[in-house]
Design a protein around this motif. Structure first.
Motif, PDB file in Angstrom:
ATOM      1  N   SER A  31     -78.285 -43.631 -25.431  1.00  0.00           N
ATOM      2  CA  SER A  31     -77.158 -43.638 -25.221  1.00  0.00           C
ATOM      3  C   SER A  31     -76.431 -42.284 -25.138  1.00  0.00           C
ATOM      4  O   SER A  31     -75.132 -42.019 -24.687  1.00  0.00           O
ATOM      5  CB  SER A  31     -76.381 -44.466 -26.209  1.00  0.00           C
ATOM      6  OG  SER A  31     -76.620 -45.715 -26.469  1.00  0.00           O
ATOM      7  N   TYR A  32     -77.535 -41.113 -25.258  1.00  0.00           N
ATOM      8  CA  TYR A  32     -77.011 -39.992 -25.051  1.00  0.00           C
ATOM      9  C   TYR A  32     -77.899 -39.081 -24.382  1.00  0.00           C
ATOM     10  O   TYR A  32     -79.017 -39.418 -24.206  1.00  0.00           O
ATOM     11  CB  TYR A  32     -76.819 -39.425 -26.645  1.00  0.00           C
ATOM     12  CG  TYR A  32     -75.863 -39.810 -27.520  1.00  0.00           C
ATOM     13  CD1 TYR A  32     -75.998 -41.067 -28.268  1.00  0.00           C
ATOM     14  CD2 TYR A  32     -74.992 -38.956 -27.957  1.00  0.00           C
ATOM     15  CE1 TYR A  32     -75.194 -41.518 -29.095  1.00  0.00           C
ATOM     16  CE2 TYR A  32     -73.895 -39.688 -28.806  1.00  0.00           C
ATOM     17  CZ  TYR A  32     -74.249 -40.971 -29.338  1.00  0.00           C
ATOM     18  OH  TYR A  32     -73.113 -41.343 -30.455  1.00  0.00           O
ATOM     19  N   ASN A  53     -79.367 -39.761 -20.395  1.00  0.00           N
ATOM     20  CA  ASN A  53     -79.557 -41.124 -20.810  1.00  0.00           C
ATOM     21  C   ASN A  53     -79.362 -41.731 -19.683  1.00  0.00           C
ATOM     22  O   ASN A  53     -80.111 -42.979 -19.633  1.00  0.00           O
ATOM     23  CB  ASN A  53     -78.529 -41.185 -21.791  1.00  0.00           C
ATOM     24  CG  ASN A  53     -77.031 -40.868 -21.570  1.00  0.00           C
ATOM     25  OD1 ASN A  53     -76.807 -39.557 -21.162  1.00  0.00           O
ATOM     26  ND2 ASN A  53     -76.082 -41.593 -21.633  1.00  0.00           N
ATOM     27  N   ALA A  98     -77.528 -33.915 -29.540  1.00  0.00           N
ATOM     28  CA  ALA A  98     -77.259 -35.257 -28.744  1.00  0.00           C
ATOM     29  C   ALA A  98     -75.773 -34.901 -28.162  1.00  0.00           C
ATOM     30  O   ALA A  98     -74.945 -34.287 -28.799  1.00  0.00           O
ATOM     31  CB  ALA A  98     -77.360 -36.602 -29.573  1.00  0.00           C
ATOM     32  N   GLU A  99     -75.601 -35.124 -27.151  1.00  0.00           N
ATOM     33  CA  GLU A  99     -74.339 -35.111 -26.254  1.00  0.00           C
ATOM     34  C   GLU A  99     -74.098 -36.530 -25.714  1.00  0.00           C
ATOM     35  O   GLU A  99     -74.736 -36.995 -25.024  1.00  0.00           O
ATOM     36  CB  GLU A  99     -74.708 -34.285 -25.006  1.00  0.00           C
ATOM     37  CG  GLU A  99     -73.380 -33.526 -24.361  1.00  0.00           C
ATOM     38  CD  GLU A  99     -73.133 -34.263 -23.142  1.00  0.00           C
ATOM     39  OE1 GLU A  99     -71.851 -34.356 -22.712  1.00  0.00           O
ATOM     40  OE2 GLU A  99     -74.052 -34.837 -22.540  1.00  0.00           O
ATOM     41  N   ARG A 100     -72.739 -36.773 -25.986  1.00  0.00           N
ATOM     42  CA  ARG A 100     -72.130 -38.034 -25.697  1.00  0.00           C
ATOM     43  C   ARG A 100     -71.922 -38.500 -24.211  1.00  0.00           C
ATOM     44  O   ARG A 100     -71.905 -39.459 -23.624  1.00  0.00           O
ATOM     45  CB  ARG A 100     -71.105 -38.534 -26.470  1.00  0.00           C
ATOM     46  CG  ARG A 100     -71.324 -38.839 -27.970  1.00  0.00           C
ATOM     47  CD  ARG A 100     -70.128 -38.981 -28.771  1.00  0.00           C
ATOM     48  NE  ARG A 100     -69.284 -37.639 -28.923  1.00  0.00           N
ATOM     49  CZ  ARG A 100     -68.477 -37.382 -29.663  1.00  0.00           C
ATOM     50  NH1 ARG A 100     -67.924 -38.207 -30.579  1.00  0.00           N
ATOM     51  NH2 ARG A 100     -67.935 -36.359 -29.859  1.00  0.00           N
ATOM     52  N   GLY A 102     -73.318 -37.074 -21.540  1.00  0.00           N
ATOM     53  CA  GLY A 102     -74.381 -37.714 -20.202  1.00  0.00           C
ATOM     54  C   GLY A 102     -75.244 -36.359 -19.590  1.00  0.00           C
ATOM     55  O   GLY A 102     -75.877 -36.781 -18.829  1.00  0.00           O
ATOM     56  N   TYR A 115     -72.801 -29.832 -26.947  1.00  0.00           N
ATOM     57  CA  TYR A 115     -73.513 -31.056 -27.809  1.00  0.00           C
ATOM     58  C   TYR A 115     -72.614 -31.305 -28.889  1.00  0.00           C
ATOM     59  O   TYR A 115     -71.856 -30.542 -29.586  1.00  0.00           O
ATOM     60  CB  TYR A 115     -74.951 -30.454 -28.110  1.00  0.00           C
ATOM     61  CG  TYR A 115     -76.065 -30.881 -26.802  1.00  0.00           C
ATOM     62  CD1 TYR A 115     -75.541 -29.800 -25.987  1.00  0.00           C
ATOM     63  CD2 TYR A 115     -76.801 -31.717 -26.727  1.00  0.00           C
ATOM     64  CE1 TYR A 115     -76.384 -30.035 -24.626  1.00  0.00           C
ATOM     65  CE2 TYR A 115     -77.454 -31.835 -25.435  1.00  0.00           C
ATOM     66  CZ  TYR A 115     -77.425 -31.187 -24.677  1.00  0.00           C
ATOM     67  OH  TYR A 115     -78.115 -31.319 -23.624  1.00  0.00           O
ATOM     68  N   ASP A 116     -72.824 -32.585 -29.380  1.00  0.00           N
ATOM     69  CA  ASP A 116     -72.125 -33.147 -30.469  1.00  0.00           C
ATOM     70  C   ASP A 116     -72.671 -33.006 -31.864  1.00  0.00           C
ATOM     71  O   ASP A 116     -72.147 -32.936 -32.856  1.00  0.00           O
ATOM     72  CB  ASP A 116     -71.781 -34.753 -30.017  1.00  0.00           C
ATOM     73  CG  ASP A 116     -70.728 -34.559 -28.731  1.00  0.00           C
ATOM     74  OD1 ASP A 116     -71.328 -35.048 -27.758  1.00  0.00           O
ATOM     75  OD2 ASP A 116     -69.811 -33.885 -28.695  1.00  0.00           O
ATOM     76  N   TYR A 117     -74.155 -33.511 -31.691  1.00  0.00           N
ATOM     77  CA  TYR A 117     -74.751 -33.689 -33.107  1.00  0.00           C
ATOM     78  C   TYR A 117     -76.094 -32.688 -32.836  1.00  0.00           C
ATOM     79  O   TYR A 117     -76.733 -32.735 -31.980  1.00  0.00           O
ATOM     80  CB  TYR A 117     -75.169 -35.146 -33.364  1.00  0.00           C
ATOM     81  CG  TYR A 117     -74.045 -36.032 -33.342  1.00  0.00           C
ATOM     82  CD1 TYR A 117     -73.973 -36.822 -32.232  1.00  0.00           C
ATOM     83  CD2 TYR A 117     -73.146 -36.034 -34.410  1.00  0.00           C
ATOM     84  CE1 TYR A 117     -72.560 -37.786 -32.191  1.00  0.00           C
ATOM     85  CE2 TYR A 117     -71.953 -36.791 -34.212  1.00  0.00           C
ATOM     86  CZ  TYR A 117     -71.780 -37.653 -33.110  1.00  0.00           C
ATOM     87  OH  TYR A 117     -70.664 -38.644 -33.080  1.00  0.00           O
TER      88      TYR A 117
END
Length: 128
Positions: A31-32, A53, A98-100, A102, A115-117
């Motif tokens: 999803s990422y 993703n 991880a980047e939401r 895309g 990136y978010d996480y």
């Protein structure tokens, strides 16, 4: 809780290979967009590779093209970075993230700020 855990780092001689793993918990990796980054002492964190993703597109920084390969195993919720023909210049702490959004295009996908996480990192040392 979103968590990324890297593994597979270590000490390797020049010309050798390593495979890094990035395992996800709390979300599904597909999803990422998932990126690999590295940071050497005294240097800024830089993007190494990304797998998108939506369609599985991959991006690489120029210095690792032809040597590194990113892949994703959705069943294991894990992304890998196969690193071949390693040189001392590849020595760094390697992070997955991880980047939401895309990972829309190469420069965006390789920019850490997007990136978010983040995982905690794994050390890669290339030395004889």
């Amino acid at each position: 809780q979103v968590q990324l855990v890297e593994s597979g780092g270590g000490l390797v001689q020049p010309g050798g290979s390593l495979r890094l793993s990035c395992a996800a918990a709390g979300f599904t990796l597909d999803s990422y967009a998932i990126g690999w980054f590295r940071q050497a002492p005294g240097k800024e964190r830089e993007g190494v590779s990304c797998i998108v993703n939506s369609d599985g597109s991959t991006y690489y920084r120029d210095s690792v093209k032809g040597r590194f390969t990113i892949s994703r195993d959705n069943a294991k919720n894990t992304v890998y970075l196969q690193m071949n023909s390693l040189t001392p210049e590849d020595t760094a702490v390697y992070y997955c993230a991880a980047e939401r959004g895309g990972g829309y295009y190469r420069d965006y996908a390789l920019a850490p700020i997007n990136y978010d996480y983040w995982g905690q990192g794994t050390q890669v040392t290339v030395s004889s």
